[in-house]
Design a protein around this motif. Structure first.
Motif, PDB file in Angstrom:
ATOM      1  N   HIS A  93       0.825  -1.213   0.000  1.00 47.07           N
ATOM      2  CA  HIS A  93       0.000   0.000   0.000  1.00 47.07           C
ATOM      3  C   HIS A  93       0.861   1.266   0.000  1.00 47.07           C
ATOM      4  CE1 HIS A  93      -4.048  -1.915   1.436  1.00 47.07           C
ATOM      5  NE2 HIS A  93      -3.658  -2.325   0.255  1.00 47.07           N
ATOM      6  N   VAL A  96       1.852   2.090  -3.412  1.00 47.59           N
ATOM      7  CA  VAL A  96       0.745   2.718  -4.148  1.00 47.59           C
ATOM      8  C   VAL A  96       0.661   4.197  -3.771  1.00 47.59           C
ATOM      9  CG1 VAL A  96      -1.764   2.803  -4.448  1.00 47.59           C
ATOM     10  CG2 VAL A  96      -0.610   0.591  -4.328  1.00 47.59           C
ATOM     11  N   ALA A  97       0.660   4.468  -2.467  1.00 40.99           N
ATOM     12  CA  ALA A  97       0.495   5.848  -1.987  1.00 40.99           C
ATOM     13  C   ALA A  97       1.641   6.739  -2.478  1.00 40.99           C
ATOM     14  CB  ALA A  97       0.420   5.860  -0.459  1.00 40.99           C
ATOM     15  N   LEU A 115      -2.968  -0.318 -10.009  1.00 39.90           N
ATOM     16  CA  LEU A 115      -3.346   0.159  -8.673  1.00 39.90           C
ATOM     17  C   LEU A 115      -4.351  -0.755  -7.986  1.00 39.90           C
ATOM     18  CD1 LEU A 115      -3.965   3.730  -7.590  1.00 39.90           C
ATOM     19  CD2 LEU A 115      -5.907   2.199  -7.417  1.00 39.90           C
TER      20      LEU A 115
ATOM     21  N   ALA B  97      -9.880   2.302  -6.128  1.00 35.27           N
ATOM     22  CA  ALA B  97      -9.593   1.452  -7.286  1.00 35.27           C
ATOM     23  C   ALA B  97     -10.413   1.870  -8.506  1.00 35.27           C
ATOM     24  CB  ALA B  97      -9.872  -0.007  -6.934  1.00 35.27           C
ATOM     25  N   LEU B 115      -5.518  10.085  -2.501  1.00 33.24           N
ATOM     26  CA  LEU B 115      -5.376   8.635  -2.565  1.00 33.24           C
ATOM     27  C   LEU B 115      -4.735   8.044  -1.310  1.00 33.24           C
ATOM     28  CD1 LEU B 115      -4.428   6.503  -5.535  1.00 33.24           C
ATOM     29  CD2 LEU B 115      -2.856   6.438  -3.617  1.00 33.24           C
ATOM     30  N   ALA B 116      -3.649   8.654  -0.846  1.00 32.54           N
ATOM     31  CA  ALA B 116      -2.912   8.063   0.279  1.00 32.54           C
ATOM     32  C   ALA B 116      -3.759   8.051   1.543  1.00 32.54           C
ATOM     33  CB  ALA B 116      -1.610   8.829   0.519  1.00 32.54           C
ATOM     34  N   LEU B 119      -6.318   5.361   1.280  1.00 33.23           N
ATOM     35  CA  LEU B 119      -5.694   4.053   1.501  1.00 33.23           C
ATOM     36  C   LEU B 119      -5.537   3.783   2.994  1.00 33.23           C
ATOM     37  CD1 LEU B 119      -2.816   3.640  -1.041  1.00 33.23           C
ATOM     38  CD2 LEU B 119      -4.221   1.833  -0.103  1.00 33.23           C
ATOM     39  N   ASP B 123      -7.427   0.949   5.416  1.00 35.96           N
ATOM     40  CA  ASP B 123      -6.665   0.006   6.244  1.00 35.96           C
ATOM     41  C   ASP B 123      -7.065   0.131   7.710  1.00 35.96           C
ATOM     42  OD1 ASP B 123      -5.249  -0.991   4.104  1.00 35.96           O
ATOM     43  OD2 ASP B 123      -3.502   0.306   4.398  1.00 35.96           O
TER      44      ASP B 123
END
Lengths: 350, 350
Positions: A93, A96-97, A115, B97, B115-116, B119, B123
């Protein structure tokens, strides 16, 4: 023997042990991952990072601390495997970030599978980490099992808090950060799951809940901080092939690392403005030329040297805390390995 | 009473109960979420989706099935909250996604926080879901607790398998899919965590492991499939304000929904080529004009009608399985609510 030979031997001894642990943990992680469908889009990608040799520092800390505090040889194996699986989930993750391209010398999951597949693979690895930890805690006394789970969840949330703060600093262009802010960041982002948690949970299980965990936190924090700062330095001065990630990647991402925090506090007005402008850009806007200029400023203002000395100071503190943290541990190869890790981190970056 | 009045009453009764459950679950989710720092970058974003009123179908199924099989009034509450928290975690990551802009009538986390942060929030929600389920299973008999966890992990992995397959079909431009492939996809992607798992775990806990779970899977699968197909249809024919997501979003994303699968199997060569070309484009390349053309083709080839009839067929099967699945359940308002859900889904989309 010369100091250089001593150092080489120290490095060889520690890395030999890390490699041994890495091999066992890697096999156990792959055994724990489901074999079903879709291989191509989920279970294949989930196996990629766990298949790539990593440092195995976290499981090595957990296993050794466990045995040093009285655990049977493989009693902590499941716990260590769970920690390493969650670490892999975080890496997937994170990449990705951060929009990273390389991990452990090969393309990141997001780069090779996209992604969405990386997102799912990270989620899947976290679920399997939980399955493994549940198996590992099943045979434990129920209070001890509960404590292990509280430690695990706390660690996971601390890590997210750190990651979220790091991203927040970038996104909101938070200025005026000092070394204290940076240390607090990496306490959350790195130290909890890299050093503090593996040591604490090892000691907890090994001593059946009897070990005093406070001193382990202090040792783990300082050792982990030095480890993270070393990683920040390697990102600036390292060699891409041995480092396994993109060199200068942190600069491209605008990460508020300790060298950058130092630079911002030391630079004259014009240079500081240049760096702030740079940080306000998006990753895509940052050119190799501007990155090279920032990198040169880090040398000019002594930010690399400052960071290196800062880390050495933190490592000395870690060394001082070591004997206190492991006062009740039993002597032997596990304690020797743990003791060798502090000078190892030091030897490794000079 | 007229049929229309019956229908209106059925809808009102079911939605009243769903709203009531939603309120309780929402409050419990928010109570379970940590209050610490960083609020701005982690714990604030984590609260957003759980704060927005959702359908609460999953916890309602779990709570009612639990009580119908003998559980105390609030015995399943923690389990239901854990399911809904994991659902929210999935939604957050799904929206990343899919590149979605809207969720429950407001911007997605990725759209508003980046995005981060999305994410990390996803989580974090999954970790808190685990914490909640751990508290909920602490008081159970250890074999039952273990079964609940096996169900939970299985459900989570099935969901990821479905999500990964859906993305894989898009990414690799998988052609030649039939309704059977689509049903298998939504069995994994939707039915496990929307219907099968909540029902099974409710029955499991309520009956202390005695209930027969097979018939519940068959009912849950058919009911959940009809529910997902209805959602696919609403995405094509619904009203954005009541639907809460972008209308035609699935077409923009190139999702292989049942109407699209039907269109590809029925269209003449030229139209089929047009749709295949469309699907080979990236999301950014798809214009409102080409999307409108594909949407018109779905009408021309009867794909909307086919899908609607297909879903009605599946709902009839669900209705047939209902009595078998709940043969050992005790009569009362919970069983009445569960029984009303099938005609409710039907009534809701006509």
């Amino acid at each position: 023997m010369t100091a250089t030979a001593d150092r080489a031997e120290l490095i060889a001894t520690v890395e030999d042990r890390l490699r041994g642990v890495g091999k066992v943990i890697r096999r156990s992680m792959l055994d724990a991952l489901p074999d079903g469908e879709p291989v191509q889009w989920l279970y294949g990608p989930m196996r990629e990072y766990p298949s790539r040799p990593g440092k195995a520092l976290r499981p090595a800390l957990c296993l050794s601390a466990g045995r040093a505090f009285g655990a049977g040889p493989d009693e902590l194996l499941g716990v260590a495997v769970a920690i390493e699986l969650l670490h892999n989930a975080f890496l997937v993750h994170d990449d990705v970030a951060d929009g990273s391209e390389m991990r452990r010398g090969r393309p990141t999951l997001a780069a090779s599978h996209g992604l969405a597949a990386a997102l799912n693979a990270g989620d899947g690895l976290a679920i399997v980490a939980g399955q493994v930890l549940r198996r590992a805690t099943r045979g434990m006394d129920s209070d001890l099992a509960e404590s292990v789970w509280v430690e695990f969840d706390t660690m996971a949330l601390r890590t997210l808090e750190g990651q979220a703060t790091e991203v927040g600093w970038q996104l909101d262009n938070v200025d005026g950060l000092g070394p204290g802010d940076y240390l607090d960041l990496i306490l959350h982002k790195t130290c909890w799951y890299t050093t503090i948690h593996p040591l604490r949970v090892g000691a907890l299980v090994g001593s059946r809940g009897a070990a005093e965990l406070g001193p382990l936190v202090r040792f783990g924090f300082h050792f982990g901080a030095a480890f993270q700062i070393r990683d920040d330095l390697l990102n600036l001065v390292g060699d891409e092939r041995t480092y396994g990630k993109e060199i200068l990647g942190d600069l491209y991402e605008g990460k508020r690392t300790l060298p950058l925090v130092h630079l911002l506090s030391e630079a004259d007005t014009a240079d500081r403005e240049f760096v702030l402008d740079y940080l306000h850009q998006t990753r895509a806007q940052r050119t190799p030329e501007t990155v090279a200029t920032v990198r040169a400023l880090l040398d000019r203002y002594g930010s690399i040297r400052f960071t290196s000395e800062y880390a050495e100071g933190i490592l000395s503190v870690a060394q001082e805390y070591f004997e206190q943290a492991f006062a009740d541990a039993r002597p032997g190869p596990d304690l020797d390995f743990l003791r060798a890790l502090v000078p190892y981190v030091w030897a490794r970056w000079r």
